[in-house]
Design an enzyme around this catalytic site. Structure first.
Site, PDB file in Angstrom:
ATOM      1  N   GLY A 100      13.658  -4.080   7.166  1.00 45.25           N
ATOM      2  CA  GLY A 100      14.035  -3.178   5.646  1.00 45.25           C
ATOM      3  C   GLY A 100      13.202  -3.372   4.709  1.00 45.25           C
ATOM      4  O   GLY A 100      13.692  -3.035   3.555  1.00 45.25           O
ATOM      5  N   CYS A 101      12.168  -3.968   5.070  1.00 42.04           N
ATOM      6  CA  CYS A 101      11.214  -4.166   3.810  1.00 42.04           C
ATOM      7  C   CYS A 101      10.551  -3.109   3.477  1.00 42.04           C
ATOM      8  O   CYS A 101      10.144  -2.004   4.214  1.00 42.04           O
ATOM      9  CB  CYS A 101      10.257  -5.369   4.229  1.00 42.04           C
ATOM     10  SG  CYS A 101       9.002  -5.680   3.043  1.00 42.04           S
ATOM     11  N   GLY A 102      10.005  -2.845   1.990  1.00 43.01           N
ATOM     12  CA  GLY A 102       9.256  -1.789   1.440  1.00 43.01           C
ATOM     13  C   GLY A 102       7.819  -1.869   2.167  1.00 43.01           C
ATOM     14  O   GLY A 102       7.389  -0.734   2.028  1.00 43.01           O
ATOM     15  N   PHE A 103       7.313  -2.742   2.756  1.00 46.40           N
ATOM     16  CA  PHE A 103       6.016  -2.605   3.315  1.00 46.40           C
ATOM     17  C   PHE A 103       6.099  -2.254   4.872  1.00 46.40           C
ATOM     18  O   PHE A 103       5.103  -2.196   5.249  1.00 46.40           O
ATOM     19  CB  PHE A 103       5.680  -4.211   3.543  1.00 46.40           C
ATOM     20  CG  PHE A 103       5.167  -4.663   1.798  1.00 46.40           C
ATOM     21  CD1 PHE A 103       4.019  -4.252   1.172  1.00 46.40           C
ATOM     22  CD2 PHE A 103       5.730  -5.528   1.345  1.00 46.40           C
ATOM     23  CE1 PHE A 103       3.704  -4.722   0.126  1.00 46.40           C
ATOM     24  CE2 PHE A 103       5.531  -6.115   0.185  1.00 46.40           C
ATOM     25  CZ  PHE A 103       4.200  -5.494  -0.577  1.00 46.40           C
ATOM     26  N   THR A 104       7.475  -2.236   5.450  1.00 42.87           N
ATOM     27  CA  THR A 104       7.570  -1.975   6.804  1.00 42.87           C
ATOM     28  C   THR A 104       6.751  -0.784   7.357  1.00 42.87           C
ATOM     29  O   THR A 104       5.830  -0.863   8.297  1.00 42.87           O
ATOM     30  CB  THR A 104       8.866  -1.869   7.294  1.00 42.87           C
ATOM     31  OG1 THR A 104       9.440  -2.834   6.873  1.00 42.87           O
ATOM     32  CG2 THR A 104       8.824  -1.908   8.836  1.00 42.87           C
TER      33      THR A 104
END
Length: 227
Positions: A100-104
């Site tokens: 769920g990370c913005g970097f995923t």
């Protein structure tokens, strides 16, 4: 807030942003890195009550005495043990993944490209799901689904990368390759460690680093292998 807590907050924030940022030139289908959910000081502090990994400053003689990565055993999402010695002779990228990370999206897309380009030359990408920053969902069930959908990666069971419950392999990597100001805490999801063909950690890349330097290092480590 106590004075000590204020000092620790300032230190944690400075140490994260001290690692250089390099924007990724995203191709079609990639997310714009400027729109990612950048971590805040509160996010960094969330990894431990004091904003740093206390155990990183303690003596860890067992891990420090290890000469390379091959001494460690990890688990697949189904619980199967994997000795990392099976990756001897490979160049490795090791990272802590969070769904769920913005970097995923950017990391999955770019690292899939790397795998497609360099796996035949000896690159393996080892993905360790981690919920240290409360952004990985589904535990090992989701990890197995991710592994099934992304055969380009070697996906393992969810682990801790900070704190007293951290996996010994991560303590080893952090001792060998500290971050800014010699701190060993993993500051965010998708921190990457590059390991050479002999199992020796070579370089650490922060979550905010772009992929150009990472790819150049991989190419250098693989240059003796004809692709």
């Amino acid at each position: 807030m106590k004075i000590q807590e204020c000092i620790l907050l300032i230190f944690a924030t400075i140490s994260f942003w001290a690692e250089p940022f390099s924007a990724v030139n995203c191709q079609q289908g990639y997310s714009n890195p400027l729109n990612l959910n950048w971590p805040t000081s509160a996010d960094i502090l969330e990894s431990s009550p004091f904003g740093y990994d206390k155990s990183s400053f303690e003596s860890n003689s067992d891990e420090e005495s290890c000469c390379n990565l091959y001494n460690f055993v990890v688990k697949r999402p189904n619980g199967q043990d994997v000795c990392l010695k099976q990756y001897a002779g490979k160049v490795l990228i090791i990272l802590n993944y969070a769904s769920g990370c913005g970097f995923t999206q950017d990391n999955v897309c770019t690292l899939t490209e790397f795998s497609n380009k360099y796996r035949a030359c000896g690159l393996e990408i080892l993905v360790f799901p981690s919920n240290d920053f409360s952004q990985n969902f589904g535990g090992n069930t989701a990890a197995q689904i991710f592994a099934d959908n992304h055969p380009q990666f070697e996906v393992f069971a969810e682990i801790c990368v900070n704190g007293r419950a951290q996996h010994p392999m991560y303590r080893f990597l952090k001792n060998k390759l500290p971050g800014a100001f010699n701190t060993k805490t993993i500051k965010w999801n998708f921190t990457k460690f590059v390991v050479d063909r002999n199992g020796c950690p070579i370089q650490r890349f922060a979550a905010t680093d772009g992929f150009t330097d990472l790819e150049e290092l991989i190419q250098e480590l693989l240059k003796n292998q004809n692709c």
